[in-house]
Design a protein around this motif. Structure first.
Motif, mmCIF file in Angstrom:
data_model
loop_
_atom_site.group_PDB
_atom_site.id
_atom_site.type_symbol
_atom_site.label_atom_id
_atom_site.label_comp_id
_atom_site.label_asym_id
_atom_site.label_seq_id
_atom_site.Cartn_x
_atom_site.Cartn_y
_atom_site.Cartn_z
ATOM 1 N N LYS A 27 0.651 -1.223 -0.427
ATOM 2 C CA LYS A 27 0.192 0.054 0.379
ATOM 3 C C LYS A 27 1.479 0.848 -0.433
ATOM 4 C CE LYS A 27 -4.440 -1.421 2.327
ATOM 5 N NZ LYS A 27 -4.872 -1.325 3.703
ATOM 6 N N SER A 28 2.159 1.072 0.879
ATOM 7 C CA SER A 28 3.069 2.230 1.112
ATOM 8 C C SER A 28 3.641 2.773 -0.722
ATOM 9 C CB SER A 28 3.644 2.249 1.836
ATOM 10 O OG SER A 28 3.153 1.898 3.269
ATOM 11 N N THR A 29 3.977 1.552 -1.214
ATOM 12 C CA THR A 29 4.404 1.668 -2.152
ATOM 13 C C THR A 29 3.718 2.109 -3.642
ATOM 14 O OG1 THR A 29 5.817 -0.482 -2.089
ATOM 15 C CG2 THR A 29 6.260 0.819 -4.136
ATOM 16 N N ILE A 30 2.264 1.472 -3.258
ATOM 17 C CA ILE A 30 1.459 2.534 -4.237
ATOM 18 C C ILE A 30 1.082 4.048 -4.116
ATOM 19 C CG2 ILE A 30 -1.094 2.426 -5.017
ATOM 20 C CD1 ILE A 30 -1.191 -1.225 -4.326
ATOM 21 N N LEU A 31 1.856 4.301 -2.312
ATOM 22 C CA LEU A 31 0.695 5.770 -2.671
ATOM 23 C C LEU A 31 1.971 6.173 -2.831
ATOM 24 C CD1 LEU A 31 -1.264 5.552 0.300
ATOM 25 C CD2 LEU A 31 -1.868 6.293 -1.580
ATOM 26 N N TYR A 32 3.336 5.895 -2.729
ATOM 27 C CA TYR A 32 4.330 6.809 -2.288
ATOM 28 C C TYR A 32 4.259 6.796 -4.530
ATOM 29 C CZ TYR A 32 9.759 7.272 -3.163
ATOM 30 O OH TYR A 32 11.000 7.787 -2.730
ATOM 31 N N GLU A 33 4.685 5.974 -5.321
ATOM 32 C CA GLU A 33 4.818 5.742 -6.569
ATOM 33 C C GLU A 33 3.616 7.228 -7.224
ATOM 34 O OE1 GLU A 33 6.874 5.330 -8.922
ATOM 35 O OE2 GLU A 33 7.885 4.420 -6.537
ATOM 36 N N GLU A 34 1.937 6.528 -6.885
ATOM 37 C CA GLU A 34 0.537 7.875 -7.206
ATOM 38 C C GLU A 34 1.515 9.391 -6.657
ATOM 39 O OE1 GLU A 34 -2.993 6.954 -4.662
ATOM 40 O OE2 GLU A 34 -3.316 5.195 -6.322
ATOM 41 N N ALA A 35 1.657 9.278 -5.789
ATOM 42 C CA ALA A 35 2.804 10.583 -5.493
ATOM 43 C C ALA A 35 3.684 11.310 -6.028
ATOM 44 C CB ALA A 35 3.183 10.977 -3.825
ATOM 45 N N ARG A 36 4.256 10.464 -6.918
ATOM 46 C CA ARG A 36 5.338 10.606 -8.512
ATOM 47 C C ARG A 36 4.321 10.942 -9.105
ATOM 48 N NH1 ARG A 36 10.241 8.715 -8.829
ATOM 49 N NH2 ARG A 36 9.884 6.573 -7.225
ATOM 50 N N ARG A 37 3.372 10.066 -9.390
ATOM 51 C CA ARG A 37 2.447 10.905 -11.130
ATOM 52 C C ARG A 37 2.313 11.870 -11.200
ATOM 53 N NH1 ARG A 37 1.670 5.072 -11.117
ATOM 54 N NH2 ARG A 37 1.005 4.698 -9.353
ATOM 55 N N SER A 38 1.664 12.094 -9.434
ATOM 56 C CA SER A 38 0.883 13.861 -9.444
ATOM 57 C C SER A 38 2.280 14.165 -9.724
ATOM 58 C CB SER A 38 0.603 13.188 -7.851
ATOM 59 O OG SER A 38 -0.947 12.711 -7.801
ATOM 60 N N VAL A 39 2.855 14.172 -9.104
ATOM 61 C CA VAL A 39 4.002 15.695 -9.901
ATOM 62 C C VAL A 39 4.286 15.668 -10.658
ATOM 63 C CG1 VAL A 39 6.742 15.989 -8.957
ATOM 64 C CG2 VAL A 39 5.861 15.615 -6.967
ATOM 65 N N ALA A 40 4.859 14.273 -11.457
ATOM 66 C CA ALA A 40 5.002 14.343 -13.232
ATOM 67 C C ALA A 40 4.091 15.060 -13.350
ATOM 68 C CB ALA A 40 4.911 13.620 -12.988
ATOM 69 N N LYS A 41 2.748 15.064 -13.657
ATOM 70 C CA LYS A 41 1.302 15.684 -14.474
ATOM 71 C C LYS A 41 1.816 17.329 -13.576
ATOM 72 C CE LYS A 41 -3.625 14.923 -14.721
ATOM 73 N NZ LYS A 41 -4.146 14.716 -14.073
ATOM 74 N N PHE A 42 1.996 17.157 -12.230
ATOM 75 C CA PHE A 42 1.799 19.009 -11.967
ATOM 76 C C PHE A 42 2.874 19.847 -12.663
ATOM 77 C CE2 PHE A 42 2.578 22.264 -8.920
ATOM 78 C CZ PHE A 42 2.008 23.377 -9.075
ATOM 79 N N ILE A 43 3.601 19.158 -12.772
ATOM 80 C CA ILE A 43 5.247 20.246 -13.607
ATOM 81 C C ILE A 43 4.887 19.742 -15.282
ATOM 82 C CG2 ILE A 43 6.189 20.650 -11.566
ATOM 83 C CD1 ILE A 43 8.209 18.213 -12.717
ATOM 84 N N ASN A 44 4.302 18.491 -15.690
ATOM 85 C CA ASN A 44 4.863 18.570 -17.306
ATOM 86 C C ASN A 44 5.293 17.767 -17.598
ATOM 87 O OD1 ASN A 44 3.377 17.438 -19.217
ATOM 88 N ND2 ASN A 44 3.523 19.675 -20.327
ATOM 89 N N ALA A 45 5.963 17.078 -16.795
ATOM 90 C CA ALA A 45 7.740 15.807 -17.314
ATOM 91 C C ALA A 45 7.008 15.019 -18.041
ATOM 92 C CB ALA A 45 7.901 15.481 -15.369
ATOM 93 N N LYS A 46 8.075 14.809 -18.780
ATOM 94 C CA LYS A 46 7.628 13.821 -19.950
ATOM 95 C C LYS A 46 7.296 12.225 -19.487
ATOM 96 C CE LYS A 46 9.932 13.732 -23.993
ATOM 97 N NZ LYS A 46 11.392 13.681 -24.402
ATOM 98 N N LYS A 47 7.612 11.876 -18.641
ATOM 99 C CA LYS A 47 7.379 10.685 -17.858
ATOM 100 C C LYS A 47 7.714 10.458 -16.213
ATOM 101 C CE LYS A 47 10.933 8.139 -21.452
ATOM 102 N NZ LYS A 47 12.373 7.999 -21.149
ATOM 103 N N GLU A 48 7.136 10.363 -15.333
ATOM 104 C CA GLU A 48 6.539 10.117 -14.026
ATOM 105 C C GLU A 48 8.370 8.786 -13.945
ATOM 106 O OE1 GLU A 48 4.219 5.963 -13.106
ATOM 107 O OE2 GLU A 48 3.639 7.515 -14.066
#
Length: 199
Positions: free
Chosen positions: A28-49
């Protein structure tokens, strides 16, 4: 309140080691951690998470890049920073220059607190290996012309690191449009917890 609640919920119901456990809470912690990475990538429009690296803050991110760049810097190479930088963001480059024999160049500013872009362009050369500037000055609020800085730096083959700590909460950065090599910010500037940075 929502951030505090999310942190409280994590520590009281879910928290465990990430990426190295097969038990339920670790998963569960790993899933939440990676969701946070995806959220950051989306927010700053990174090419890849996968481009998002979590650190302990903006200064840690800058130190990480400076330490990594030590492998590419030799005597006579040049590093450019601006006169608008926070002291903790100048020291890593001074130390890198001391260790390698590289030369630190500084973009001066006008009495109005704006970077002297005419002088900056004169500082650039094939010896320039990395250029470091803040997106927005933490002391003056000056919004630096980073698009021009990135383009001019890339034209001579230099990498660019942008300190976005002050900018990210107010100027949503588009990293694909900016095309900088490194961009960093801190969660606490975005109503998040302290001790978390994004590179």
């Amino acid at each position: 309140i929502s951030v505090i609640k999310a942190i409280e919920d994590l520590y009281t119901t879910t928290y465990s080691n990430i990426h190295r456990g097969v038990h339920t809470l670790s998963q569960k912690s790993t899933i939440l951690y990676e969701e946070a990475r995806r959220s950051v990538a989306k927010f700053i429009n990174a090419k890849k998470e996968e481009e998002i690296i979590f650190t302990s803050g903006t200064t840690h991110s800058i130190n990480l890049v400076a330490s990594g760049f030590a492998a590419f810097i030799k005597k006579g190479d040049e590093i450019i920073v601006s006169a608008l930088e926070h002291h903790s963001n100048i020291v890593p480059w001074q130390m890198l220059c001391e260790r390698t024999g590289a030369v630190l160049r500084v973009i001066p500013m006008t009495l109005d607190g704006e970077l002297r872009m005419d002088i900056f362009k004169g500082l650039l050369s094939t010896k320039t290996k990395i250029v470091f500037v803040n997106h927005v000055s933490n002391a003056l609020g000056t919004i630096n012309p980073i698009e021009e800085i990135i383009k001019s730096s890339h034209a001579v083959g230099a990498a660019v690191l942008i300190d976005g700590a002050q900018a990210t909460p107010h100027i949503k950065p588009d990293l694909q449009a900016l095309d900088c090599d490194f961009y960093t910010c801190s969660a606490h500037k975005l109503c998040g917890p302290t001790g978390v940075g994004m590179l």
